[in-house]
Design an enzyme around this catalytic site. Sequence first.
Site, PDB file in Angstrom:
ATOM      1  N   ASP A  13      42.152  -9.249  68.984  1.00  0.00           N
ATOM      2  CA  ASP A  13      42.842  -9.390  67.712  1.00  0.00           C
ATOM      3  C   ASP A  13      44.321  -9.587  68.012  1.00  0.00           C
ATOM      4  O   ASP A  13      44.783  -9.313  69.123  1.00  0.00           O
ATOM      5  CB  ASP A  13      42.637  -8.127  66.853  1.00  0.00           C
ATOM      6  CG  ASP A  13      43.375  -8.205  65.526  1.00  0.00           C
ATOM      7  OD1 ASP A  13      43.298  -9.256  64.866  1.00  0.00           O
ATOM      8  OD2 ASP A  13      44.066  -7.229  65.162  1.00  0.00           O
ATOM      9  N   SER A  14      45.063  -9.994  66.993  1.00  0.00           N
ATOM     10  CA  SER A  14      46.514 -10.128  67.139  1.00  0.00           C
ATOM     11  C   SER A  14      47.189  -8.781  67.405  1.00  0.00           C
ATOM     12  O   SER A  14      48.298  -8.747  67.913  1.00  0.00           O
ATOM     13  CB  SER A  14      47.078 -10.733  65.853  1.00  0.00           C
ATOM     14  OG  SER A  14      46.653  -9.965  64.738  1.00  0.00           O
ATOM     15  N   CYS A  76      40.080 -11.140  64.648  1.00  0.00           N
ATOM     16  CA  CYS A  76      41.170 -11.580  63.779  1.00  0.00           C
ATOM     17  C   CYS A  76      40.708 -12.706  62.849  1.00  0.00           C
ATOM     18  O   CYS A  76      40.215 -13.737  63.310  1.00  0.00           O
ATOM     19  CB  CYS A  76      42.311 -12.071  64.665  1.00  0.00           C
ATOM     20  SG  CYS A  76      43.760 -12.589  63.762  1.00  0.00           S
ATOM     21  N   GLU A 155      49.893  -0.725  58.064  1.00  0.00           N
ATOM     22  CA  GLU A 155      50.432  -0.234  59.338  1.00  0.00           C
ATOM     23  C   GLU A 155      51.379   0.935  59.103  1.00  0.00           C
ATOM     24  O   GLU A 155      51.531   1.811  59.956  1.00  0.00           O
ATOM     25  CB  GLU A 155      51.118  -1.374  60.091  1.00  0.00           C
ATOM     26  CG  GLU A 155      50.092  -2.419  60.476  1.00  0.00           C
ATOM     27  CD  GLU A 155      50.424  -3.235  61.708  1.00  0.00           C
ATOM     28  OE1 GLU A 155      51.529  -3.110  62.245  1.00  0.00           O
ATOM     29  OE2 GLU A 155      49.539  -4.023  62.111  1.00  0.00           O
ATOM     30  N   CYS A 187      40.720  -9.939  56.198  1.00  0.00           N
ATOM     31  CA  CYS A 187      41.787  -9.577  57.141  1.00  0.00           C
ATOM     32  C   CYS A 187      41.401  -8.253  57.781  1.00  0.00           C
ATOM     33  O   CYS A 187      40.832  -7.379  57.115  1.00  0.00           O
ATOM     34  CB  CYS A 187      43.116  -9.444  56.394  1.00  0.00           C
ATOM     35  SG  CYS A 187      44.462  -8.842  57.414  1.00  0.00           S
ATOM     36  N   HIS A 189      42.967  -5.680  58.472  1.00  0.00           N
ATOM     37  CA  HIS A 189      43.566  -4.442  57.945  1.00  0.00           C
ATOM     38  C   HIS A 189      42.966  -3.980  56.616  1.00  0.00           C
ATOM     39  O   HIS A 189      43.102  -2.831  56.238  1.00  0.00           O
ATOM     40  CB  HIS A 189      45.062  -4.640  57.737  1.00  0.00           C
ATOM     41  CG  HIS A 189      45.843  -4.749  59.000  1.00  0.00           C
ATOM     42  ND1 HIS A 189      45.571  -5.695  59.960  1.00  0.00           N
ATOM     43  CD2 HIS A 189      46.886  -4.024  59.471  1.00  0.00           C
ATOM     44  CE1 HIS A 189      46.421  -5.555  60.968  1.00  0.00           C
ATOM     45  NE2 HIS A 189      47.229  -4.553  60.694  1.00  0.00           N
TER      46      HIS A 189
HETATM   47  N1  DGL Z   1      44.586  -9.667  62.400  1.00  0.00           N
HETATM   48  C1  DGL Z   1      45.153 -10.478  61.357  1.00  0.00           C
HETATM   49  C2  DGL Z   1      43.999 -11.071  60.512  1.00  0.00           C
HETATM   50  O1  DGL Z   1      42.926 -10.522  60.411  1.00  0.00           O
HETATM   51  C3  DGL Z   1      46.127  -9.700  60.503  1.00  0.00           C
HETATM   52  C4  DGL Z   1      47.422  -9.365  61.227  1.00  0.00           C
HETATM   53  C5  DGL Z   1      48.213 -10.581  61.656  1.00  0.00           C
HETATM   54  O2  DGL Z   1      48.792 -11.270  60.790  1.00  0.00           O
HETATM   55  O3  DGL Z   1      48.226 -10.848  62.839  1.00  0.00           O
HETATM   56  O4  DGL Z   1      44.177 -12.108  59.931  1.00  0.00           O
END
Ligand code: DGL
Length: 276
Positions: A13-14, A76, A155, A187, A189
């Site tokens: 993931d990012s 992600c 976050e 997403c 989160h």
């Molecule tokens: N992991 C990203 C997503 O699911 C969210 C956080 C980001 O913008 O990197 O799109």
Amino acid sequence: MNPKTELPIGIFDSGIGGLTVVRQIHRALPREDLVYLGDTARVPYGTKSPGTVVRFACEDTQFLIQQNVKAVVVACNTVSAWALPTLERKFGVPIFGVIIPGAQAALKRTKNRRIGIIGTAATVRSQAYSRTILARDDAARVFARACPLLVPLVEEGWTNQKVTLAVLRCYLSPLLRRGIDTLVLGCTHYPLLKRAIRAVTGNEVALVDSAESCAQFLNERLQSTKLLNQGRRRPGVIQPFVTDEVERFDELARRFLGVPTEPAWKVDVPGICAPP
Ligand code: DGL
């Protein structure tokens, strides 16, 4: 027996948000070893251009392949939306994203075929969810909304604050006015906001957690391709890697994951892939 079944599953993931996907995969496949890469040095991806997202995704995948994984899960949504075809072309392991499982789950849940999608600006811009849904049911109506304020709120740990509910109301009201009966949490989160989202949408709207759908999809696919580790008795181990300092990861991991992991390691990902 396929000798690859013993190998770990790679997930990236990012940042740390992808741990919501790890959580569901660990729940669905408790005996699988999981290697997680959170690109915490370069997060967020959701505000970046498609070319940058694809380049980072190639580098993250290359790192996981060097860890000798049997499959790669793109936790992600932003990467799944933009980079999946490139990753499938470039790398010789099965690659799973979150968009197809989320889209399929939404189509199963909806009754009136009016589906809402929320995600980062990049995910919504890609129209990946809409295209995937409409390819399976062209009579469906899809209404998507970028919600860039939600990642920082989660976050910060503000998953149920008044300000979060107010922000959610602003983002979701136009979708609710369109009569959606299903909302895809597109997403990493957003599963942590389920309670607050439910407070805004009410119980009439079905919430599709793309992390949950992805874990189910992975389970089915590993089974049908004989890659599932069925012989092992010990619980699977979760090994996290991050590209920035581990302290912040440790703090957030508890909230996003909820189960213990091996200590996180800081690593550099190889910048080996040329942009497509
Ligand atoms: N992991 C990203 C997503 O699911 C969210 C956080 C980001 O913008 O990197 O799109």
